[in-house]
Scaffold this motif. Sequence first.
Motif, PDB file in Angstrom:
ATOM      1  N   GLN A  35     -63.874  21.982 -17.869  1.00 29.84           N
ATOM      2  CA  GLN A  35     -63.533  22.035 -19.474  1.00 29.84           C
ATOM      3  C   GLN A  35     -62.156  22.272 -19.815  1.00 29.84           C
ATOM      4  OE1 GLN A  35     -65.030  25.455 -21.530  1.00 29.84           O
ATOM      5  NE2 GLN A  35     -64.744  26.830 -19.878  1.00 29.84           N
ATOM      6  N   TRP A  36     -61.230  22.761 -18.721  1.00 28.23           N
ATOM      7  CA  TRP A  36     -59.848  22.813 -19.082  1.00 28.23           C
ATOM      8  C   TRP A  36     -58.971  21.620 -19.292  1.00 28.23           C
ATOM      9  CZ3 TRP A  36     -55.448  21.087 -16.266  1.00 28.23           C
ATOM     10  CH2 TRP A  36     -55.835  20.415 -15.014  1.00 28.23           C
ATOM     11  N   LEU A  37     -59.825  20.650 -18.319  1.00 38.57           N
ATOM     12  CA  LEU A  37     -59.192  19.226 -18.250  1.00 38.57           C
ATOM     13  C   LEU A  37     -59.499  18.323 -19.491  1.00 38.57           C
ATOM     14  CD1 LEU A  37     -57.637  17.173 -16.262  1.00 38.57           C
ATOM     15  CD2 LEU A  37     -59.633  16.904 -15.281  1.00 38.57           C
ATOM     16  N   PHE A  38     -60.764  18.626 -19.769  1.00 38.61           N
ATOM     17  CA  PHE A  38     -61.144  17.511 -20.935  1.00 38.61           C
ATOM     18  C   PHE A  38     -60.576  18.078 -22.301  1.00 38.61           C
ATOM     19  CE2 PHE A  38     -64.390  16.605 -17.700  1.00 38.61           C
ATOM     20  CZ  PHE A  38     -64.307  15.022 -17.739  1.00 38.61           C
ATOM     21  N   ARG A  39     -59.891  19.147 -22.155  1.00 42.70           N
ATOM     22  CA  ARG A  39     -59.303  19.639 -23.541  1.00 42.70           C
ATOM     23  C   ARG A  39     -58.150  18.997 -23.566  1.00 42.70           C
ATOM     24  NH1 ARG A  39     -61.635  24.440 -25.676  1.00 42.70           N
ATOM     25  NH2 ARG A  39     -63.200  25.375 -24.588  1.00 42.70           N
ATOM     26  N   GLN A  40     -57.605  18.082 -22.615  1.00 39.69           N
ATOM     27  CA  GLN A  40     -56.012  17.815 -22.652  1.00 39.69           C
ATOM     28  C   GLN A  40     -56.066  16.553 -23.431  1.00 39.69           C
ATOM     29  OE1 GLN A  40     -54.219  20.425 -22.051  1.00 39.69           O
ATOM     30  NE2 GLN A  40     -55.899  21.505 -21.267  1.00 39.69           N
ATOM     31  N   ARG A  41     -54.930  16.471 -24.388  1.00 35.32           N
ATOM     32  CA  ARG A  41     -54.703  15.234 -24.991  1.00 35.32           C
ATOM     33  C   ARG A  41     -54.364  14.133 -24.158  1.00 35.32           C
ATOM     34  NH1 ARG A  41     -52.808  14.876 -30.451  1.00 35.32           N
ATOM     35  NH2 ARG A  41     -52.050  12.767 -30.602  1.00 35.32           N
ATOM     36  N   PHE A  42     -53.671  14.191 -22.945  1.00 36.64           N
ATOM     37  CA  PHE A  42     -53.369  13.253 -22.225  1.00 36.64           C
ATOM     38  C   PHE A  42     -54.770  12.476 -21.723  1.00 36.64           C
ATOM     39  CE2 PHE A  42     -52.632  10.807 -18.228  1.00 36.64           C
ATOM     40  CZ  PHE A  42     -51.469   9.993 -18.564  1.00 36.64           C
ATOM     41  N   LEU A  43     -55.706  13.421 -21.096  1.00 39.95           N
ATOM     42  CA  LEU A  43     -56.894  13.062 -20.459  1.00 39.95           C
ATOM     43  C   LEU A  43     -57.756  12.115 -21.787  1.00 39.95           C
ATOM     44  CD1 LEU A  43     -58.580  12.993 -17.766  1.00 39.95           C
ATOM     45  CD2 LEU A  43     -60.066  14.553 -19.118  1.00 39.95           C
ATOM     46  N   ARG A  44     -57.874  12.880 -22.489  1.00 37.21           N
ATOM     47  CA  ARG A  44     -58.746  12.248 -23.969  1.00 37.21           C
ATOM     48  C   ARG A  44     -58.158  10.878 -24.359  1.00 37.21           C
ATOM     49  NH1 ARG A  44     -62.240  15.450 -26.429  1.00 37.21           N
ATOM     50  NH2 ARG A  44     -62.027  14.233 -28.203  1.00 37.21           N
ATOM     51  N   GLU A  45     -56.993  10.715 -24.334  1.00 35.66           N
ATOM     52  CA  GLU A  45     -56.315   9.465 -24.544  1.00 35.66           C
ATOM     53  C   GLU A  45     -56.614   8.541 -23.525  1.00 35.66           C
ATOM     54  OE1 GLU A  45     -52.060  10.039 -25.490  1.00 35.66           O
ATOM     55  OE2 GLU A  45     -52.585  10.834 -27.388  1.00 35.66           O
ATOM     56  N   ASN A  46     -56.549   8.696 -22.394  1.00 38.63           N
ATOM     57  CA  ASN A  46     -56.800   8.071 -21.113  1.00 38.63           C
ATOM     58  C   ASN A  46     -58.139   7.385 -20.786  1.00 38.63           C
ATOM     59  OD1 ASN A  46     -56.234   6.509 -18.724  1.00 38.63           O
ATOM     60  ND2 ASN A  46     -56.614   8.361 -17.455  1.00 38.63           N
ATOM     61  N   LEU A  47     -59.080   8.555 -21.376  1.00 38.32           N
ATOM     62  CA  LEU A  47     -60.442   8.292 -21.244  1.00 38.32           C
ATOM     63  C   LEU A  47     -61.171   7.623 -22.724  1.00 38.32           C
ATOM     64  CD1 LEU A  47     -62.073  11.044 -19.186  1.00 38.32           C
ATOM     65  CD2 LEU A  47     -61.540   8.802 -18.410  1.00 38.32           C
ATOM     66  N   LYS A  48     -59.999   7.597 -23.370  1.00 37.98           N
ATOM     67  CA  LYS A  48     -60.841   6.865 -24.917  1.00 37.98           C
ATOM     68  C   LYS A  48     -61.790   7.822 -25.608  1.00 37.98           C
ATOM     69  CE  LYS A  48     -59.062   2.315 -24.641  1.00 37.98           C
ATOM     70  NZ  LYS A  48     -57.834   2.693 -23.647  1.00 37.98           N
ATOM     71  N   LEU A  49     -61.673   9.362 -25.610  1.00 41.10           N
ATOM     72  CA  LEU A  49     -62.504  10.557 -25.960  1.00 41.10           C
ATOM     73  C   LEU A  49     -62.246  10.617 -27.407  1.00 41.10           C
ATOM     74  CD1 LEU A  49     -62.728  12.594 -22.847  1.00 41.10           C
ATOM     75  CD2 LEU A  49     -64.351  10.847 -23.390  1.00 41.10           C
ATOM     76  N   GLY A  50     -61.115   9.817 -27.996  1.00 43.91           N
ATOM     77  CA  GLY A  50     -60.931  10.408 -29.319  1.00 43.91           C
ATOM     78  C   GLY A  50     -59.602  11.088 -29.424  1.00 43.91           C
ATOM     79  N   GLU A  51     -59.250  11.372 -30.845  1.00 41.46           N
ATOM     80  CA  GLU A  51     -58.147  11.788 -30.981  1.00 41.46           C
ATOM     81  C   GLU A  51     -58.064  13.481 -30.893  1.00 41.46           C
ATOM     82  OE1 GLU A  51     -57.076  10.786 -35.035  1.00 41.46           O
ATOM     83  OE2 GLU A  51     -56.578   8.605 -34.614  1.00 41.46           O
ATOM     84  N   GLY A  52     -56.844  13.773 -30.564  1.00 44.57           N
ATOM     85  CA  GLY A  52     -56.716  15.704 -30.652  1.00 44.57           C
ATOM     86  C   GLY A  52     -56.670  15.796 -29.108  1.00 44.57           C
ATOM     87  N   GLY A  53     -56.923  16.958 -28.867  1.00 42.48           N
ATOM     88  CA  GLY A  53     -56.794  17.457 -27.607  1.00 42.48           C
ATOM     89  C   GLY A  53     -55.253  18.294 -27.558  1.00 42.48           C
ATOM     90  N   GLU A  54     -55.265  19.152 -26.477  1.00 40.24           N
ATOM     91  CA  GLU A  54     -54.461  20.213 -26.465  1.00 40.24           C
ATOM     92  C   GLU A  54     -52.854  19.692 -25.915  1.00 40.24           C
ATOM     93  OE1 GLU A  54     -55.862  23.461 -24.092  1.00 40.24           O
ATOM     94  OE2 GLU A  54     -57.291  24.036 -25.598  1.00 40.24           O
ATOM     95  N   GLU A  55     -51.989  20.091 -26.355  1.00 44.06           N
ATOM     96  CA  GLU A  55     -50.742  19.857 -25.674  1.00 44.06           C
ATOM     97  C   GLU A  55     -50.064  21.146 -24.999  1.00 44.06           C
ATOM     98  OE1 GLU A  55     -47.992  16.923 -27.383  1.00 44.06           O
ATOM     99  OE2 GLU A  55     -49.693  16.713 -29.114  1.00 44.06           O
ATOM    100  N   GLY A  56     -49.190  21.040 -23.999  1.00 42.26           N
ATOM    101  CA  GLY A  56     -48.578  22.156 -23.312  1.00 42.26           C
ATOM    102  C   GLY A  56     -48.572  22.072 -21.905  1.00 42.26           C
ATOM    103  N   ARG A  57     -48.502  23.130 -21.261  1.00 48.74           N
ATOM    104  CA  ARG A  57     -48.365  22.716 -19.686  1.00 48.74           C
ATOM    105  C   ARG A  57     -49.460  22.246 -19.009  1.00 48.74           C
ATOM    106  NH1 ARG A  57     -45.328  20.734 -16.731  1.00 48.74           N
ATOM    107  NH2 ARG A  57     -45.082  21.463 -14.527  1.00 48.74           N
TER     108      ARG A  57
END
Length: 206
Positions: A35-57
């Motif tokens: 779940q930590w991974l699927f919350r990340q903005r970069f992964l969401r963009e890469n998988l085309k899961l929609g906008e949003g997501g966390e940014e940070g380390r």
Amino acid sequence: MAGKVFFSVTMSLDGFIAPNSPADLMGQQWMELQQWLFRQRFLRENLKLGEGGEEGRDNDIVRETFERTGASVMGKRMFEAGEHAWPEEAPFHTAVFVVTHERRGSWERPGGTTFHFVDDGIESALDQARQAAGDRDVRIAGGGATILEYLNAGLIDEFSIALSPMLFGSGIRLFEGVDAGRLALEPIRAEPTQRVTHLTYAVRER
């Protein structure tokens, strides 16, 4: 100069990285682990899961892992599970070499991912991946048995574990059957975030 060979996985506190059955790879327990991974903005963009997501380390580490990877290697079990789960534009965007015993023509996907099927062993798959990666790194994507095979063959330079604060109970252990007598680990980084602890090690011969 050739890049490194590495793997990067999420692991539960009790040492598991996946359920035993490929049918459960997208199940509730596996999703909790990841779940930590699927919350990340970069992964969401890469998988085309929609906008949003966390940014940070955490997000930075996901992006850095993707950017360092010039080619990937995976086992047949992981490919067969992902073949039906990945979107049409598979998330690798590089060449991927699948270690298998079956001959099959290359499979090109939108977005730059091409799967090549290698039936003459792990070293051949790695050699081809190195050539495709150029001066970038080669990631051994999984599954657990394939990672272990490369680790025990002395072909891994470095690995990272995102240690997730959960107990899995049963499944595939990352280090089940590891040849601990020939391998030594050199700590590179230990970096806790709110969601996981990122551990990175260089692998040395004892």
